[in-house]
Design a protein around this motif. Structure first.
Motif, PDB file in Angstrom:
ATOM      1  N   ASN A   1      -6.586  16.583  12.306  1.00 57.20           N
ATOM      2  CA  ASN A   1      -6.248  17.575  11.529  1.00 57.20           C
ATOM      3  C   ASN A   1      -6.203  18.828  12.294  1.00 57.20           C
ATOM      4  O   ASN A   1      -5.086  19.672  12.289  1.00 57.20           O
ATOM      5  CB  ASN A   1      -7.120  17.873  10.257  1.00 57.20           C
ATOM      6  CG  ASN A   1      -6.856  16.576   9.377  1.00 57.20           C
ATOM      7  OD1 ASN A   1      -5.628  15.921   9.583  1.00 57.20           O
ATOM      8  ND2 ASN A   1      -7.828  16.440   8.674  1.00 57.20           N
ATOM      9  N   GLN A   2      -6.890  19.069  13.495  1.00 65.84           N
ATOM     10  CA  GLN A   2      -6.864  20.246  14.268  1.00 65.84           C
ATOM     11  C   GLN A   2      -5.934  20.192  15.534  1.00 65.84           C
ATOM     12  O   GLN A   2      -5.709  21.009  16.240  1.00 65.84           O
ATOM     13  CB  GLN A   2      -8.240  20.474  14.712  1.00 65.84           C
ATOM     14  CG  GLN A   2      -9.314  20.938  13.586  1.00 65.84           C
ATOM     15  CD  GLN A   2      -9.013  22.231  12.921  1.00 65.84           C
ATOM     16  OE1 GLN A   2      -8.621  23.265  13.535  1.00 65.84           O
ATOM     17  NE2 GLN A   2      -9.205  22.328  11.876  1.00 65.84           N
ATOM     18  N   GLY A   3      -5.265  19.102  15.384  1.00 67.74           N
ATOM     19  CA  GLY A   3      -4.226  18.876  16.442  1.00 67.74           C
ATOM     20  C   GLY A   3      -4.913  18.583  17.906  1.00 67.74           C
ATOM     21  O   GLY A   3      -4.350  18.630  18.998  1.00 67.74           O
ATOM     22  N   LEU A   4      -5.731  17.971  18.020  1.00 67.36           N
ATOM     23  CA  LEU A   4      -6.685  17.809  19.458  1.00 67.36           C
ATOM     24  C   LEU A   4      -6.525  16.356  19.762  1.00 67.36           C
ATOM     25  O   LEU A   4      -6.520  16.112  21.004  1.00 67.36           O
ATOM     26  CB  LEU A   4      -8.385  18.165  19.099  1.00 67.36           C
ATOM     27  CG  LEU A   4      -8.410  19.579  18.923  1.00 67.36           C
ATOM     28  CD1 LEU A   4      -9.936  19.988  18.644  1.00 67.36           C
ATOM     29  CD2 LEU A   4      -7.934  20.498  20.143  1.00 67.36           C
ATOM     30  N   ILE A   5      -6.118  15.562  18.800  1.00 70.02           N
ATOM     31  CA  ILE A   5      -5.835  13.965  19.409  1.00 70.02           C
ATOM     32  C   ILE A   5      -4.341  13.738  18.738  1.00 70.02           C
ATOM     33  O   ILE A   5      -4.097  14.470  17.792  1.00 70.02           O
ATOM     34  CB  ILE A   5      -6.641  12.868  18.852  1.00 70.02           C
ATOM     35  CG1 ILE A   5      -6.866  13.096  17.241  1.00 70.02           C
ATOM     36  CG2 ILE A   5      -7.990  13.283  19.627  1.00 70.02           C
ATOM     37  CD1 ILE A   5      -7.990  11.733  16.772  1.00 70.02           C
ATOM     38  N   SER A   6      -3.662  12.860  19.212  1.00 72.81           N
ATOM     39  CA  SER A   6      -2.406  12.536  18.776  1.00 72.81           C
ATOM     40  C   SER A   6      -2.498  11.618  17.398  1.00 72.81           C
ATOM     41  O   SER A   6      -1.697  11.959  16.526  1.00 72.81           O
ATOM     42  CB  SER A   6      -1.598  11.488  19.810  1.00 72.81           C
ATOM     43  OG  SER A   6      -1.550  12.486  20.966  1.00 72.81           O
ATOM     44  N   SER A   7      -3.069  10.814  17.369  1.00 73.47           N
ATOM     45  CA  SER A   7      -3.253   9.986  16.339  1.00 73.47           C
ATOM     46  C   SER A   7      -4.368   8.787  16.408  1.00 73.47           C
ATOM     47  O   SER A   7      -5.109   9.024  17.343  1.00 73.47           O
ATOM     48  CB  SER A   7      -1.933   8.995  16.031  1.00 73.47           C
ATOM     49  OG  SER A   7      -2.093   8.067  17.137  1.00 73.47           O
ATOM     50  N   TYR A   8      -4.838   8.550  15.342  1.00 72.29           N
ATOM     51  CA  TYR A   8      -5.865   7.192  15.403  1.00 72.29           C
ATOM     52  C   TYR A   8      -5.422   6.188  14.283  1.00 72.29           C
ATOM     53  O   TYR A   8      -4.690   6.323  13.504  1.00 72.29           O
ATOM     54  CB  TYR A   8      -7.374   7.967  14.922  1.00 72.29           C
ATOM     55  CG  TYR A   8      -7.415   8.465  13.507  1.00 72.29           C
ATOM     56  CD1 TYR A   8      -8.055   7.642  12.507  1.00 72.29           C
ATOM     57  CD2 TYR A   8      -6.808   9.748  13.104  1.00 72.29           C
ATOM     58  CE1 TYR A   8      -7.896   8.104  11.525  1.00 72.29           C
ATOM     59  CE2 TYR A   8      -7.109  10.104  11.987  1.00 72.29           C
ATOM     60  CZ  TYR A   8      -7.767   9.127  10.973  1.00 72.29           C
ATOM     61  OH  TYR A   8      -8.045   9.681   9.694  1.00 72.29           O
ATOM     62  N   LYS A   9      -6.096   5.069  14.497  1.00 76.06           N
ATOM     63  CA  LYS A   9      -6.009   3.953  13.842  1.00 76.06           C
ATOM     64  C   LYS A   9      -7.171   3.188  13.714  1.00 76.06           C
ATOM     65  O   LYS A   9      -7.696   2.883  14.653  1.00 76.06           O
ATOM     66  CB  LYS A   9      -4.687   3.077  14.410  1.00 76.06           C
ATOM     67  CG  LYS A   9      -4.224   1.890  13.518  1.00 76.06           C
ATOM     68  CD  LYS A   9      -2.971   1.486  14.189  1.00 76.06           C
ATOM     69  CE  LYS A   9      -2.919   0.122  14.661  1.00 76.06           C
ATOM     70  NZ  LYS A   9      -1.551  -0.418  15.062  1.00 76.06           N
ATOM     71  N   ILE A  10      -7.354   2.529  12.378  1.00 74.69           N
ATOM     72  CA  ILE A  10      -8.673   1.698  12.234  1.00 74.69           C
ATOM     73  C   ILE A  10      -8.073   0.113  12.031  1.00 74.69           C
ATOM     74  O   ILE A  10      -7.156   0.228  11.371  1.00 74.69           O
ATOM     75  CB  ILE A  10      -9.069   2.045  10.933  1.00 74.69           C
ATOM     76  CG1 ILE A  10      -9.712   3.366  10.988  1.00 74.69           C
ATOM     77  CG2 ILE A  10     -10.515   1.089  10.673  1.00 74.69           C
ATOM     78  CD1 ILE A  10     -10.293   4.090   9.753  1.00 74.69           C
ATOM     79  N   GLU A  11      -8.465  -0.721  12.977  1.00 76.52           N
ATOM     80  CA  GLU A  11      -8.011  -2.164  13.087  1.00 76.52           C
ATOM     81  C   GLU A  11      -9.194  -2.938  12.629  1.00 76.52           C
ATOM     82  O   GLU A  11     -10.176  -2.654  12.958  1.00 76.52           O
ATOM     83  CB  GLU A  11      -7.507  -2.371  14.386  1.00 76.52           C
ATOM     84  CG  GLU A  11      -6.066  -1.528  14.841  1.00 76.52           C
ATOM     85  CD  GLU A  11      -5.597  -2.178  15.976  1.00 76.52           C
ATOM     86  OE1 GLU A  11      -6.461  -2.828  16.677  1.00 76.52           O
ATOM     87  OE2 GLU A  11      -4.430  -1.891  16.315  1.00 76.52           O
ATOM     88  N   ARG A  12      -8.635  -3.943  11.960  1.00 80.77           N
ATOM     89  CA  ARG A  12      -9.869  -5.159  11.928  1.00 80.77           C
ATOM     90  C   ARG A  12      -9.904  -6.225  12.991  1.00 80.77           C
ATOM     91  O   ARG A  12      -8.911  -6.558  13.444  1.00 80.77           O
ATOM     92  CB  ARG A  12      -9.749  -5.897  10.623  1.00 80.77           C
ATOM     93  CG  ARG A  12     -10.905  -6.883  10.266  1.00 80.77           C
ATOM     94  CD  ARG A  12     -10.394  -7.576   8.788  1.00 80.77           C
ATOM     95  NE  ARG A  12     -11.787  -8.293   8.369  1.00 80.77           N
ATOM     96  CZ  ARG A  12     -11.852  -8.340   7.277  1.00 80.77           C
ATOM     97  NH1 ARG A  12     -11.103  -8.113   6.300  1.00 80.77           N
ATOM     98  NH2 ARG A  12     -12.970  -9.054   6.876  1.00 80.77           N
ATOM     99  N   ARG A  13     -11.146  -6.417  13.718  1.00 78.15           N
ATOM    100  CA  ARG A  13     -11.240  -7.219  14.791  1.00 78.15           C
ATOM    101  C   ARG A  13     -12.065  -8.306  14.284  1.00 78.15           C
ATOM    102  O   ARG A  13     -13.211  -7.927  13.568  1.00 78.15           O
ATOM    103  CB  ARG A  13     -11.899  -6.746  15.957  1.00 78.15           C
ATOM    104  CG  ARG A  13     -11.058  -5.598  16.653  1.00 78.15           C
ATOM    105  CD  ARG A  13     -10.383  -6.391  17.782  1.00 78.15           C
ATOM    106  NE  ARG A  13      -9.378  -5.474  18.208  1.00 78.15           N
ATOM    107  CZ  ARG A  13      -9.528  -4.858  19.292  1.00 78.15           C
ATOM    108  NH1 ARG A  13     -10.589  -4.830  19.969  1.00 78.15           N
ATOM    109  NH2 ARG A  13      -8.431  -3.953  19.804  1.00 78.15           N
TER     110      ARG A  13
END
Length: 133
Positions: free
Chosen positions: A41-53
């Motif tokens: 939200n602060q613009g410090l990372i491009s994106s994130y994703k939660i995956e199931r392993r």
């Protein structure tokens, strides 16, 4: 066994941008997701994703954001403040300003994890998790 999962999360992000990796992975936990959501939200990372392993295992994949002109990371420094051996708490009037307001401090309050600016507006103090600039 990891004794401090928040420090592990921040260290993985730090090692990722120092070695110019685009994506870093870490085990899922709610507090890590909240911290990474604030970074997004602060613009410090491009994106994130939660995956199931595998069975019942979740991982968080974080895409680190880089400046398109210089190629350097948007995050210059990420520092853990409150540690399991020495907790750092502050009242809302004493929340520290990171680089005179240019950086952010992430706090764990009674209303959840939030930035220093939001905690000041809501008049909430709490544990200082980390500084990021």
């Amino acid at each position: 066994m990891i004794t401090d999962p928040i420090a592990d999360c921040l260290t993985r992000i730090r090692n990722g941008y120092l070695s110019n990796n685009m994506i870093v992975e870490m085990q899922y936990s709610k507090i890590k997701k909240d911290i990474i959501n604030i970074l997004y939200n602060q613009g410090l990372i491009s994106s994130y994703k939660i995956e199931r392993r595998k069975k019942e295992k979740f991982v968080i994949k974080v895409a680190i954001k880089y400046n398109k002109y210089t190629g350097t990371s948007v995050i210059k420094c990420i520092k853990r403040i409150s540690k399991p051996s020495l907790r750092q708490y502050c009242k809302y009037k004493k929340i520290p300003r990171v680089i005179n307001g240019l950086g952010i401090a992430i706090l764990s309050t009674s209303k959840g994890i939030m930035t220093d600016k939001i905690a000041s507006k809501k008049k909430l103090g709490g544990e200082i998790i980390c500084f990021i600039y």
